[in-house]
Design a protein around this motif. Structure first.
Motif, PDB file in Angstrom:
ATOM      1  N   HIS A 104       0.640  -1.108   0.086  1.00  0.00           N
ATOM      2  CA  HIS A 104       0.077   0.086  -0.434  1.00  0.00           C
ATOM      3  C   HIS A 104       0.194   1.033  -0.516  1.00  0.00           C
ATOM      4  CE1 HIS A 104      -4.397  -2.273   0.809  1.00  0.00           C
ATOM      5  NE2 HIS A 104      -3.058  -2.605   1.417  1.00  0.00           N
ATOM      6  N   ALA A 105       1.910   1.648   0.328  1.00  0.00           N
ATOM      7  CA  ALA A 105       3.476   2.237  -0.024  1.00  0.00           C
ATOM      8  C   ALA A 105       3.698   2.816  -1.213  1.00  0.00           C
ATOM      9  CB  ALA A 105       3.964   2.638   0.760  1.00  0.00           C
ATOM     10  N   ASP A 106       3.038   4.406  -0.471  1.00  0.00           N
ATOM     11  CA  ASP A 106       3.590   5.142  -2.475  1.00  0.00           C
ATOM     12  C   ASP A 106       5.038   4.851  -2.677  1.00  0.00           C
ATOM     13  OD1 ASP A 106       1.030   6.461  -2.550  1.00  0.00           O
ATOM     14  OD2 ASP A 106       1.072   7.084  -1.417  1.00  0.00           O
ATOM     15  N   LEU A 107       5.953   5.172  -1.725  1.00  0.00           N
ATOM     16  CA  LEU A 107       7.012   4.801  -2.036  1.00  0.00           C
ATOM     17  C   LEU A 107       7.762   4.720  -0.678  1.00  0.00           C
ATOM     18  CD1 LEU A 107       9.243   8.568  -3.337  1.00  0.00           C
ATOM     19  CD2 LEU A 107       9.676   7.415  -1.333  1.00  0.00           C
ATOM     20  N   VAL A 108       9.001   3.502  -1.402  1.00  0.00           N
ATOM     21  CA  VAL A 108       9.930   3.363  -0.272  1.00  0.00           C
ATOM     22  C   VAL A 108      11.290   4.082  -0.323  1.00  0.00           C
ATOM     23  CG1 VAL A 108      11.075   0.907   1.356  1.00  0.00           C
ATOM     24  CG2 VAL A 108       8.879   0.945   0.006  1.00  0.00           C
ATOM     25  N   PHE A 123       6.157   4.927   3.049  1.00  0.00           N
ATOM     26  CA  PHE A 123       5.559   6.223   3.020  1.00  0.00           C
ATOM     27  C   PHE A 123       3.882   5.867   2.579  1.00  0.00           C
ATOM     28  CE2 PHE A 123       9.722   8.057   2.885  1.00  0.00           C
ATOM     29  CZ  PHE A 123      10.366   9.487   2.846  1.00  0.00           C
ATOM     30  N   TYR A 124       3.375   6.725   2.797  1.00  0.00           N
ATOM     31  CA  TYR A 124       1.917   6.246   2.838  1.00  0.00           C
ATOM     32  C   TYR A 124       0.918   7.376   2.934  1.00  0.00           C
ATOM     33  CZ  TYR A 124       3.112   1.388   4.653  1.00  0.00           C
ATOM     34  OH  TYR A 124       3.390   0.405   4.535  1.00  0.00           O
ATOM     35  N   TYR A 125       0.547   7.879   1.592  1.00  0.00           N
ATOM     36  CA  TYR A 125      -0.203   8.724   1.173  1.00  0.00           C
ATOM     37  C   TYR A 125      -1.638   8.809   0.848  1.00  0.00           C
ATOM     38  CZ  TYR A 125      -1.238  14.291   1.097  1.00  0.00           C
ATOM     39  OH  TYR A 125      -2.056  15.035   1.219  1.00  0.00           O
ATOM     40  N   SER A 126      -1.834   8.009  -0.442  1.00  0.00           N
ATOM     41  CA  SER A 126      -2.905   7.750  -1.257  1.00  0.00           C
ATOM     42  C   SER A 126      -3.615   6.883  -0.759  1.00  0.00           C
ATOM     43  CB  SER A 126      -2.498   8.298  -2.889  1.00  0.00           C
ATOM     44  OG  SER A 126      -1.984   7.017  -2.538  1.00  0.00           O
TER      45      SER A 126
END
Length: 356
Positions: A104-108, A123-126
């Motif tokens: 589910h992360a947007d970016l790692v 990173f979690y946002y969307s």
């Protein structure tokens, strides 16, 4: 159209007449210009906008792309969220298997910690999932990783020196005792700390919706310069190496600890060669704690589509966004999910290899 209001000049009637005539001529030309734009320019503008994800805007005028992926916002959602970017520190050893929530992360971002092993900053946002973990401690290196998007740390805690520096950097910390955190009874400490990210997101709401800046310079696949064939790559941190292969249009982590079906779907892998300093303390086992220096500049390798483009990265200060360049100019990252490898430079024990 903006037109200037003619100031009434009382000195002579002729000046007034000339001014009024000028206004009538300007208004007529403006009307003709707007009419031509409406007849011939609207379709072209719409056509161009449909080709560029970044030009898609909602009816409210909100930014049209997600800051951590560059992908278009769909379904009437907004990229302005009522919670900050949440950056969770995830264990990256065999003891953490299986990791939960990584898909589910947007970016790692993968970063060096003591003993030559690594830890992940997810990173979690969307997309805010439910359970994620195991959650581990933060490092001073995280300041340069989190600050560019004003993110909040989701962590088990950290050494006193680290906590003080993170707080001084203005970064909010959510740790055990905050909403959402719990111990998983089927696992052994310290690998049993998990959190419900939805509860963390709710606790972080401040009634001030905002969209962070783009984490990377986003672009389109067609913007990439020609690169070398590179269907495999290895990012070696010293005592741990992360191996990737390009399969079916994306990059697969060959030694991931994620649960089956919960792996991070990397569209690109961005390797940044970084200097490493000493954080100034040791871990409980007596190992010196390294600190990634995520500012300045260094070599960059962007892996996308089975090829690698070589260039450089720069970051003016810890809170600055990453800039990428080749010898021919700016380098952009195709919009999508990106895994960033912060690999130490050669004389600090790191290495990067890739092959066809």
């Amino acid at each position: 159209m903006a037109s200037k209001t003619t100031t009434r000049n009382r000195r002579t009637e002729s000046v007034v007449r000339d001014a009024r005539q000028l206004i009538r001529i300007t208004a007529t030309l403006t009307a003709l210009s707007l009419g031509l734009a409406a007849c011939g320019g609207e379709d072209k503008k719409d056509e161009d906008a449909s080709d560029d994800p970044k030009s898609i805007a909602s009816s409210e005028g909100d930014p049209a792309t997600w800051p951590l992926t560059g992908l278009p916002v769909e379904g009437g959602d907004s990229a302005e969220q009522d919670h900050p970017v949440l950056v969770l520190k995830l264990d990256n050893t065999e003891a953490s298997s299986p990791q939960q929530g990584l898909s589910h992360a947007d970016l790692v971002v993968e970063e060096l910690v003591e003993g030559g092993i690594t830890r992940l900053a997810a990173f979690y946002y969307s997309d805010i999932p439910g359970d994620v973990g195991p959650v581990r401690s933060m490092r001073s290196s995280d300041i340069g990783i989190v600050s560019p998007v004003d993110g909040a740390m989701v962590t088990s805690g950290g050494a006193a020196q680290t906590v003080e520096r993170v707080v001084d950097a203005g970064i909010k910390i959510y740790n055990e005792g905050s909403p959402g955190f719990y111990r998983e009874s089927s696992r052994s400490a310290p690998y049993n700390l998990f959190t419900d990210m939805k509860k963390v997101a709710n606790a972080s709401e401040d009634d001030e919706t905002a969209r962070p800046v783009d984490y990377l310079p986003w672009g389109a696949e067609g913007d990439l310069p020609d690169g070398k064939a590179a269907n495999t790559l290895t990012a070696d941190f010293g005592s741990h190496a992360t191996n990737w292969t390009f399969q079916n249009g994306s990059y697969v982590n060959q030694n991931s600890h994620a649960a089956d079906g919960d792996e991070f779907p990397a569209d690109s892998v961005l390797v940044l060669r970084v200097d490493v300093g000493d954080a100034g303390y040791t871990d409980p086992a007596g190992n010196p704690v390294p600190e990634t220096i995520f500012e300045g500049d260094g070599k960059a390798l962007l892996f996308h589509g089975g090829k690698v483009v070589e260039g450089t990265w720069s970051k003016d200060e810890l809170g600055s966004a990453v800039e990428l360049k080749t010898k021919d100019g700016e380098l952009t990252v195709p919009a999508g999910r990106v895994w960033i490898e912060l690999v130490p430079i050669d004389d600090k024990g790191g290495s990067v290899t890739f092959g066809k």
